[in-house]
Write an enzyme that holds these catalytic residues in place. Structure first.
Site, PDB file in Angstrom:
ATOM      1  N   ASP A  46       0.932  -1.113  -0.040  1.00  0.00           N
ATOM      2  CA  ASP A  46       0.020   0.157   0.149  1.00  0.00           C
ATOM      3  C   ASP A  46       1.058   1.197  -0.066  1.00  0.00           C
ATOM      4  OD1 ASP A  46      -2.929   0.914   0.729  1.00  0.00           O
ATOM      5  OD2 ASP A  46      -1.398   2.385   1.710  1.00  0.00           O
ATOM      6  N   TYR A  51       3.437   9.864  -0.591  1.00  0.00           N
ATOM      7  CA  TYR A  51       4.517   9.121   0.122  1.00  0.00           C
ATOM      8  C   TYR A  51       6.034   9.491  -0.485  1.00  0.00           C
ATOM      9  CZ  TYR A  51       0.586   6.405   2.363  1.00  0.00           C
ATOM     10  OH  TYR A  51      -0.612   6.238   2.950  1.00  0.00           O
ATOM     11  N   LYS A  76      -2.484   5.864  -4.519  1.00  0.00           N
ATOM     12  CA  LYS A  76      -3.552   6.697  -4.207  1.00  0.00           C
ATOM     13  C   LYS A  76      -3.540   8.255  -4.865  1.00  0.00           C
ATOM     14  CE  LYS A  76      -3.533   4.722   0.376  1.00  0.00           C
ATOM     15  NZ  LYS A  76      -2.206   4.521   0.925  1.00  0.00           N
ATOM     16  N   HIS A 107      -7.585   9.892  -1.986  1.00  0.00           N
ATOM     17  CA  HIS A 107      -6.624   9.576  -0.800  1.00  0.00           C
ATOM     18  C   HIS A 107      -7.704  10.302   0.315  1.00  0.00           C
ATOM     19  CE1 HIS A 107      -2.549   9.363   0.850  1.00  0.00           C
ATOM     20  NE2 HIS A 107      -3.139   9.060   1.791  1.00  0.00           N
TER      21      HIS A 107
HETATM   22  P1  NAD Z   1       0.943   1.611  11.656  1.00  0.00           P
HETATM   23  O1  NAD Z   1      -0.175   1.311  12.813  1.00  0.00           O
HETATM   24  O2  NAD Z   1       1.041   0.460  10.866  1.00  0.00           O
HETATM   25  O3  NAD Z   1       2.058   1.544  12.768  1.00  0.00           O
HETATM   26  C1  NAD Z   1       3.333   1.555  12.276  1.00  0.00           C
HETATM   27  C2  NAD Z   1       4.412   1.675  13.347  1.00  0.00           C
HETATM   28  O4  NAD Z   1       4.398   0.901  14.561  1.00  0.00           O
HETATM   29  C3  NAD Z   1       5.794   1.481  13.093  1.00  0.00           C
HETATM   30  O5  NAD Z   1       6.604   2.579  12.801  1.00  0.00           O
HETATM   31  C4  NAD Z   1       6.363   0.909  14.462  1.00  0.00           C
HETATM   32  O6  NAD Z   1       6.659   2.074  15.218  1.00  0.00           O
HETATM   33  C5  NAD Z   1       5.191   0.124  15.103  1.00  0.00           C
HETATM   34  N1  NAD Z   1       5.232  -1.330  14.718  1.00  0.00           N
HETATM   35  C6  NAD Z   1       5.126  -2.020  13.808  1.00  0.00           C
HETATM   36  N2  NAD Z   1       5.144  -3.318  13.919  1.00  0.00           N
HETATM   37  C7  NAD Z   1       5.256  -3.415  15.075  1.00  0.00           C
HETATM   38  C8  NAD Z   1       5.287  -4.540  16.026  1.00  0.00           C
HETATM   39  N3  NAD Z   1       5.164  -5.681  15.739  1.00  0.00           N
HETATM   40  N4  NAD Z   1       5.568  -4.216  17.439  1.00  0.00           N
HETATM   41  C9  NAD Z   1       5.391  -3.011  17.963  1.00  0.00           C
HETATM   42  N5  NAD Z   1       5.718  -1.932  17.139  1.00  0.00           N
HETATM   43  C10 NAD Z   1       5.352  -2.057  16.005  1.00  0.00           C
HETATM   44  O7  NAD Z   1       0.777   3.055  10.967  1.00  0.00           O
HETATM   45  P2  NAD Z   1       1.010   3.493   9.899  1.00  0.00           P
HETATM   46  O8  NAD Z   1       2.219   3.382   9.054  1.00  0.00           O
HETATM   47  O9  NAD Z   1       0.503   4.910   9.883  1.00  0.00           O
HETATM   48  O10 NAD Z   1      -0.308   2.740   8.935  1.00  0.00           O
HETATM   49  C11 NAD Z   1       0.051   1.670   8.007  1.00  0.00           C
HETATM   50  C12 NAD Z   1      -0.084   1.963   6.627  1.00  0.00           C
HETATM   51  O11 NAD Z   1      -1.550   2.458   6.526  1.00  0.00           O
HETATM   52  C13 NAD Z   1       0.718   3.109   6.204  1.00  0.00           C
HETATM   53  O12 NAD Z   1       2.008   2.618   5.990  1.00  0.00           O
HETATM   54  C14 NAD Z   1      -0.103   3.404   5.007  1.00  0.00           C
HETATM   55  O13 NAD Z   1       0.154   2.362   3.849  1.00  0.00           O
HETATM   56  C15 NAD Z   1      -1.495   3.360   5.374  1.00  0.00           C
HETATM   57  N6  NAD Z   1      -2.061   4.989   5.774  1.00  0.00           N
HETATM   58  C16 NAD Z   1      -2.884   5.536   4.940  1.00  0.00           C
HETATM   59  C17 NAD Z   1      -3.437   6.567   5.275  1.00  0.00           C
HETATM   60  C18 NAD Z   1      -4.623   7.244   4.626  1.00  0.00           C
HETATM   61  O14 NAD Z   1      -4.777   8.421   4.751  1.00  0.00           O
HETATM   62  N7  NAD Z   1      -5.174   6.485   3.587  1.00  0.00           N
HETATM   63  C19 NAD Z   1      -3.063   7.289   6.565  1.00  0.00           C
HETATM   64  C20 NAD Z   1      -1.752   6.757   7.251  1.00  0.00           C
HETATM   65  C21 NAD Z   1      -1.354   5.406   6.710  1.00  0.00           C
END
Ligand code: NAD
Length: 274
Positions: A46, A51, A76, A107
């Protein structure tokens, strides 16, 4: 290798229920991380134009040698391009080195600009041209979905919204269900910021089932029927996060996590974000 289930969309296509999100990966690091994830068996990535790492995702895909039809790639349309979706799609495909994406999303609704219906009509054309196999939206609240569906002919296949135990957006999920739209949870782990992974409810369930808090929270999403793509830059966490299909949570454990709703956003509010 972990078997990842597919979820069927309202357009008859399927999407792997688990993948990798690449938001906020360090520039220059995304290609390595995506390559490692593909080695580990991830097949769903994704990304988004904003990004600024579509080219690195594309490089990792090209080098992997994995057949295109085994991969599921989402990107997106950024807010400033809602009146220019055809060109924006071409730019994303060039960077990804692909001739189609599996899923193209608007988005954010950016309701103040009020250009999302026009953008959606362009996405319908992009889908008809075969440049995006499925089309959907992100951060659409019920009123945005109602307007979109009333003024267009294709119902979005997906709505990608912020969901984690401390922000469950039940009204938005209900609106998705009303239209047969599959829900994707972004920031499924609360980006590691909120109390999602440290709540005693989660840590006690984790101890009881012999899994980590992250695995318990990801499993909760999967059992809700949501599609998830947690982000991690670390190989051991990439491995950990995908090992969620060999156990299940009992009804009372699911209900206990449901009880963590606290209205805690880690991202912007879609009703005001422009
Ligand atoms: P996430 O909830 O996936 O959290 C990621 C963070 O959690 C990592 O940086 C790390 O600090 C921690 N983490 C990851 N694995 C872990 C584990 N096993 N144990 C402990 N901590 C851990 O947050 P995200 O990256 O914001 O969301 C995931 C994806 O969603 C993004 O990469 C993106 O692709 C998407 N996203 C979309 C939007 C949107 O507006 N559509 C906004 C934000 C994110």
């Amino acid at each position: 290798m972990t078997q990842i289930p597919d979820v069927t969309l309202n357009d008859g296509r399927t999407i792997p229920q688990f993948g990798l999100g690449v938001f906020l990966m360090e520039p220059g690091e995304t290609e390595r991380i995506v390559s490692e994830a593909l080695e580990l068996g991830y097949r769903h990535i994704d990304t988004a134009a904003i990004y600024k790492n579509e080219a690195e995702v594309g490089a990792a895909i090209a080098k992997s040698g994995i057949p295109r039809d085994e991969l599921y790639i989402t990107t997106k349309l950024w807010n400033s391009r809602q009146t220019d979706a055809h060109t924006a799609m071409r730019e994303s495909l060039d960077k990804l080195q692909l001739d189609r994406v599996d899923l193209y999303l608007i988005h954010w609704p950016t309701p103040e600009k009020d250009t999302y219906v026009g953008a959606w009509l362009d996405l319908e054309e992009i889908q008809a041209q075969g440049l995006a196999t499925s089309i959907g939206v992100s951060n659409f609240m019920p009123e945005h979905l109602d307007k979109l569906v009333a003024q267009s002919s294709v119902v979005p296949a997906i709505n990608q919204i912020e969901i984690h135990p401390t922000l469950q957006q039940r009204d938005a999920v209900a609106a998705n269900e009303k239209f047969g739209i599959v829900t994707e949870s972004w920031s499924p782990l609360g980006r590691g910021k909120a109390d999602d992974l440290t709540s005693p409810v989660v840590t006690e369930i984790a101890a009881a089932v012999g899994k980590t808090p992250a695995q318990v929270v990801l499993r909760w999403h999967v059992q809700k029927g949501y599609v998830v793509f947690p982000k991690s830059s670390r190989r051991e966490r990439l491995e950990e996060n995908m090992r969620i299909f060999d156990f299940s949570l009992a009804d009372d454990q699911m209900a206990a996590i449901d009880g963590l709703e606290a209205g805690t956003r880690v991202g912007p509010d879609p009703r005001t974000f422009n």
